[in-house]
Structure formats: structure tokens, C-alpha cells
Design a protein around this motif. Structure first.
Motif, PDB file in Angstrom:
ATOM      1  N   ARG A  11       6.547  -0.491   3.241  1.00  0.00           N
ATOM      2  CA  ARG A  11       7.414  -0.010   2.293  1.00  0.00           C
ATOM      3  C   ARG A  11       7.542  -0.955   0.875  1.00  0.00           C
ATOM      4  O   ARG A  11       7.330  -0.569  -0.254  1.00  0.00           O
ATOM      5  CB  ARG A  11       8.753  -0.006   2.682  1.00  0.00           C
ATOM      6  CG  ARG A  11      10.050   0.671   1.839  1.00  0.00           C
ATOM      7  CD  ARG A  11      11.689   0.467   2.460  1.00  0.00           C
ATOM      8  NE  ARG A  11      11.663   0.665   3.676  1.00  0.00           N
ATOM      9  CZ  ARG A  11      11.897   1.803   4.226  1.00  0.00           C
ATOM     10  NH1 ARG A  11      12.073   3.018   3.251  1.00  0.00           N
ATOM     11  NH2 ARG A  11      11.940   2.208   5.564  1.00  0.00           N
ATOM     12  N   ALA A  12       7.315  -2.231   1.302  1.00  0.00           N
ATOM     13  CA  ALA A  12       7.282  -3.320   0.443  1.00  0.00           C
ATOM     14  C   ALA A  12       5.690  -3.099  -0.590  1.00  0.00           C
ATOM     15  O   ALA A  12       5.951  -3.042  -1.629  1.00  0.00           O
ATOM     16  CB  ALA A  12       7.312  -4.632   0.712  1.00  0.00           C
ATOM     17  N   LEU A  13       4.716  -2.947   0.142  1.00  0.00           N
ATOM     18  CA  LEU A  13       3.508  -2.548  -0.403  1.00  0.00           C
ATOM     19  C   LEU A  13       3.617  -1.315  -1.244  1.00  0.00           C
ATOM     20  O   LEU A  13       3.082  -1.413  -2.376  1.00  0.00           O
ATOM     21  CB  LEU A  13       2.380  -2.558   0.559  1.00  0.00           C
ATOM     22  CG  LEU A  13       0.969  -2.619   0.234  1.00  0.00           C
ATOM     23  CD1 LEU A  13       0.756  -3.794  -0.300  1.00  0.00           C
ATOM     24  CD2 LEU A  13       0.172  -2.379   1.339  1.00  0.00           C
ATOM     25  N   ARG A  18       3.815   1.371  -6.643  1.00  0.00           N
ATOM     26  CA  ARG A  18       4.433   2.115  -7.484  1.00  0.00           C
ATOM     27  C   ARG A  18       4.714   1.476  -8.867  1.00  0.00           C
ATOM     28  O   ARG A  18       4.702   2.166 -10.115  1.00  0.00           O
ATOM     29  CB  ARG A  18       5.612   2.566  -7.078  1.00  0.00           C
ATOM     30  CG  ARG A  18       5.301   3.698  -5.983  1.00  0.00           C
ATOM     31  CD  ARG A  18       6.656   4.351  -5.612  1.00  0.00           C
ATOM     32  NE  ARG A  18       7.561   5.543  -6.313  1.00  0.00           N
ATOM     33  CZ  ARG A  18       6.826   6.302  -7.180  1.00  0.00           C
ATOM     34  NH1 ARG A  18       5.760   6.402  -7.887  1.00  0.00           N
ATOM     35  NH2 ARG A  18       7.926   7.230  -8.028  1.00  0.00           N
ATOM     36  N   LYS A  19       4.809   0.142  -8.953  1.00  0.00           N
ATOM     37  CA  LYS A  19       5.105  -0.637 -10.018  1.00  0.00           C
ATOM     38  C   LYS A  19       3.648  -1.043 -10.676  1.00  0.00           C
ATOM     39  O   LYS A  19       3.739  -1.815 -11.787  1.00  0.00           O
ATOM     40  CB  LYS A  19       6.040  -1.785  -9.947  1.00  0.00           C
ATOM     41  CG  LYS A  19       7.321  -1.640  -9.566  1.00  0.00           C
ATOM     42  CD  LYS A  19       7.978  -2.569  -9.090  1.00  0.00           C
ATOM     43  CE  LYS A  19       9.191  -2.206  -8.539  1.00  0.00           C
ATOM     44  NZ  LYS A  19      10.160  -3.381  -8.117  1.00  0.00           N
ATOM     45  N   ARG A 147       0.254  11.734  -8.079  1.00  0.00           N
ATOM     46  CA  ARG A 147       1.918  11.714  -8.374  1.00  0.00           C
ATOM     47  C   ARG A 147       2.534  12.525  -7.145  1.00  0.00           C
ATOM     48  O   ARG A 147       3.454  11.723  -6.529  1.00  0.00           O
ATOM     49  CB  ARG A 147       2.202  12.121  -9.643  1.00  0.00           C
ATOM     50  CG  ARG A 147       1.600  11.521 -10.714  1.00  0.00           C
ATOM     51  CD  ARG A 147       2.186  12.032 -12.187  1.00  0.00           C
ATOM     52  NE  ARG A 147       1.962  13.275 -12.225  1.00  0.00           N
ATOM     53  CZ  ARG A 147       3.095  13.992 -12.290  1.00  0.00           C
ATOM     54  NH1 ARG A 147       4.407  13.649 -12.072  1.00  0.00           N
ATOM     55  NH2 ARG A 147       2.936  15.505 -12.764  1.00  0.00           N
ATOM     56  N   LEU A 148       2.077  13.637  -6.616  1.00  0.00           N
ATOM     57  CA  LEU A 148       2.725  14.474  -5.521  1.00  0.00           C
ATOM     58  C   LEU A 148       2.488  13.632  -4.423  1.00  0.00           C
ATOM     59  O   LEU A 148       3.546  13.374  -3.342  1.00  0.00           O
ATOM     60  CB  LEU A 148       2.283  15.797  -5.577  1.00  0.00           C
ATOM     61  CG  LEU A 148       2.620  16.767  -4.410  1.00  0.00           C
ATOM     62  CD1 LEU A 148       3.816  16.787  -4.465  1.00  0.00           C
ATOM     63  CD2 LEU A 148       1.898  17.878  -4.278  1.00  0.00           C
ATOM     64  N   GLU A 149       1.320  12.970  -4.132  1.00  0.00           N
ATOM     65  CA  GLU A 149       1.285  12.253  -2.866  1.00  0.00           C
ATOM     66  C   GLU A 149       2.293  11.174  -2.715  1.00  0.00           C
ATOM     67  O   GLU A 149       2.841  10.735  -1.547  1.00  0.00           O
ATOM     68  CB  GLU A 149      -0.210  11.800  -2.817  1.00  0.00           C
ATOM     69  CG  GLU A 149      -0.413  11.020  -1.267  1.00  0.00           C
ATOM     70  CD  GLU A 149      -1.848  10.578  -1.198  1.00  0.00           C
ATOM     71  OE1 GLU A 149      -2.201   9.456  -0.984  1.00  0.00           O
ATOM     72  OE2 GLU A 149      -2.736  11.307  -1.442  1.00  0.00           O
ATOM     73  N   THR A 150       2.366  10.435  -3.886  1.00  0.00           N
ATOM     74  CA  THR A 150       3.173   9.341  -4.049  1.00  0.00           C
ATOM     75  C   THR A 150       4.704   9.555  -3.802  1.00  0.00           C
ATOM     76  O   THR A 150       5.338   9.019  -3.170  1.00  0.00           O
ATOM     77  CB  THR A 150       2.973   8.334  -5.320  1.00  0.00           C
ATOM     78  OG1 THR A 150       1.598   8.146  -5.214  1.00  0.00           O
ATOM     79  CG2 THR A 150       3.956   7.382  -5.282  1.00  0.00           C
ATOM     80  N   ALA A 151       4.982  10.743  -4.351  1.00  0.00           N
ATOM     81  CA  ALA A 151       6.558  11.241  -4.255  1.00  0.00           C
ATOM     82  C   ALA A 151       6.571  11.537  -2.678  1.00  0.00           C
ATOM     83  O   ALA A 151       7.782  11.478  -2.179  1.00  0.00           O
ATOM     84  CB  ALA A 151       6.575  12.712  -5.057  1.00  0.00           C
ATOM     85  N   LEU A 152       5.646  12.140  -2.193  1.00  0.00           N
ATOM     86  CA  LEU A 152       5.789  12.442  -0.552  1.00  0.00           C
ATOM     87  C   LEU A 152       6.142  11.366   0.210  1.00  0.00           C
ATOM     88  O   LEU A 152       6.897  11.231   1.136  1.00  0.00           O
ATOM     89  CB  LEU A 152       4.838  13.341  -0.368  1.00  0.00           C
ATOM     90  CG  LEU A 152       4.689  14.795  -0.755  1.00  0.00           C
ATOM     91  CD1 LEU A 152       3.290  15.442  -0.360  1.00  0.00           C
ATOM     92  CD2 LEU A 152       5.858  15.618  -0.591  1.00  0.00           C
ATOM     93  N   PHE A 153       5.399  10.277  -0.088  1.00  0.00           N
ATOM     94  CA  PHE A 153       5.527   8.998   0.643  1.00  0.00           C
ATOM     95  C   PHE A 153       6.680   8.388   0.244  1.00  0.00           C
ATOM     96  O   PHE A 153       7.454   7.797   1.349  1.00  0.00           O
ATOM     97  CB  PHE A 153       4.449   7.940   0.267  1.00  0.00           C
ATOM     98  CG  PHE A 153       3.028   8.168   1.031  1.00  0.00           C
ATOM     99  CD1 PHE A 153       3.113   8.022   2.337  1.00  0.00           C
ATOM    100  CD2 PHE A 153       2.224   8.503   0.197  1.00  0.00           C
ATOM    101  CE1 PHE A 153       1.869   8.176   3.033  1.00  0.00           C
ATOM    102  CE2 PHE A 153       0.672   8.735   0.990  1.00  0.00           C
ATOM    103  CZ  PHE A 153       0.769   8.587   2.413  1.00  0.00           C
ATOM    104  N   ASP A 154       7.463   8.457  -0.989  1.00  0.00           N
ATOM    105  CA  ASP A 154       8.621   8.092  -1.237  1.00  0.00           C
ATOM    106  C   ASP A 154       9.702   8.768  -0.298  1.00  0.00           C
ATOM    107  O   ASP A 154      10.565   8.201   0.253  1.00  0.00           O
ATOM    108  CB  ASP A 154       8.982   8.503  -2.735  1.00  0.00           C
ATOM    109  CG  ASP A 154       8.355   7.567  -3.566  1.00  0.00           C
ATOM    110  OD1 ASP A 154       7.552   6.484  -3.240  1.00  0.00           O
ATOM    111  OD2 ASP A 154       8.344   7.885  -4.824  1.00  0.00           O
ATOM    112  N   LEU A 155       9.610   9.986  -0.383  1.00  0.00           N
ATOM    113  CA  LEU A 155      10.641  10.950   0.554  1.00  0.00           C
ATOM    114  C   LEU A 155      10.550  10.515   1.849  1.00  0.00           C
ATOM    115  O   LEU A 155      11.427  10.720   2.571  1.00  0.00           O
ATOM    116  CB  LEU A 155      10.149  12.337   0.221  1.00  0.00           C
ATOM    117  CG  LEU A 155      10.607  12.830  -1.216  1.00  0.00           C
ATOM    118  CD1 LEU A 155       9.980  14.237  -1.296  1.00  0.00           C
ATOM    119  CD2 LEU A 155      12.099  13.057  -1.391  1.00  0.00           C
ATOM    120  N   ALA A 156       9.180  10.480   2.473  1.00  0.00           N
ATOM    121  CA  ALA A 156       9.178  10.079   3.888  1.00  0.00           C
ATOM    122  C   ALA A 156       9.848   8.661   4.114  1.00  0.00           C
ATOM    123  O   ALA A 156      10.312   8.410   5.256  1.00  0.00           O
ATOM    124  CB  ALA A 156       7.647  10.241   4.443  1.00  0.00           C
TER     125      ALA A 156
END
Length: 161
Positions: A11-13, A18-19, A147-156
Motif C-alpha cells: 500500500r505504501a509503495l 501514484r505520486k 490508469r485503469l489498472e492503477t484505479a483497480l489497485f486503488d479500489l482493491a
């Protein structure tokens, strides 16, 4: 290492990635960690992956996101039932024409720019008075896929406390 500790480190990584705060060596570690996390998600979903296929492109998130689909018969606005980098499922009153490949616009969480591409129905399941239609996504730009993959990881990650 415990699963909880691994998830917290991931989560921290992920937050740093993302930043845009990862040096090259950590970017490689992050890519491997994303694949490992996605493999755990696909296993938890009871999915098996063909040899050589990336779990990052396969895991699904049960999430309601707005999607506008531009069929020849007219536009349809729906809410996804689940989403992956490869596709999405929605409920529709009538199934689409099999050969049609409509444009779609998928809204991502927050104020992110939507993802756009072409869709193709790959599965239709008749339900009482409606149909669950699964679409594959085609023609996504690489930046939209990322971007979609990153959003899905965010949601998970939001669902794991």
C-alpha cells in the motif's frame, strides 16, 4: 512476512508510485509486487491464469462505475457490476447485437479522466427480465490501460483494512 505486513508495505509503495516518487530500482520492485498482489486476487476469485498471462490484466473488482456505451441503436448508460483491465460487465434490458463493437466511456473514481475505447460483448447471461452482458475492451491507449489498472489497485486496496 505476514500477509498484513506485506499488504501494508505494498500500500505504501503503491501510494509513492501514484505520486511518481519511485526511483528506477523501486519501480521494478513495485511492478513485481503489483503482479504478486494481482495473483493473490485472482486466486481468491477462483480464477486460473493461462501460462504467461499477467494477473494484473485479469483480476476483477466488483465495482459500480458509470459506463456510456454508444450502440448503433442508441447510447446506453449503465453501471458496471465488475471491472478488469480487460473488460466489464453490466446489466442490460436486451442484449447487444453480437457483431457490434461500440465505443465506450468508462468513468473512473474521483475526478480522473475517463477511459475510452471499443467494446465487444463476449458473454450474455439471461436473468429474470434482464441480461448480464460482459464486454471485452479493445483499443485502449497504453496510458489508459495503466490508469485503469492503477484505479483497480486503488479500489482493491480500499477493501483491505
Amino acid at each position: 512476512m505476514s500477509a498484513n505486513l506485506w499488504v501494508e508495505q505494498f500500500r505504501a509503495l503503491h501510494a509513492r508510485a501514484r505520486k511518481g516518487q519511485l526511483p528506477e530500482d523501486e519501480k521494478r520492485r513495485y511492478a513485481m509486487a503489483r503482479e504478486q498482489f494481482a495473483r493473490a486476487l485472482t486466486a481468491a476469485q477462483g480464477m486460473s491464469l493461462p501460462p504467461g498471462q499477467s494477473a494484473r490484466r485479469s483480476f476483477r473488482i466488483a465495482q459500480g462505475l458509470q459506463v456510456d456505451i454508444a450502440f448503433a441503436s442508441g447510447p446506453v448508460r449503465a453501471i458496471t457490476m465488475d471491472v478488469s483491465v480487460g473488460g466489464f460487465s453490466v446489466m442490460m434490458h436486451k442484449p447487444p447485437v453480437e457483431s457490434e463493437e461500440p465505443d465506450f466511456t468508462l468513468r473512473l473514481p474521483g475526478n480522473q479522466e475517463p477511459v475510452k475505447g471499443k467494446a465487444r460483448a463476449v458473454s450474455v447471461q439471461r436473468k429474470i427480465g434482464t441480461h448480464r452482458v460482459s464486454f471485452s475492451m479493445k483499443g485502449l491507449a497504453e496510458k489508459d490501460t495503466e490508469r485503469l489498472e492503477t484505479a483497480l489497485f486503488d479500489l482493491a486496496l480500499e477493501r483491505i483494512k
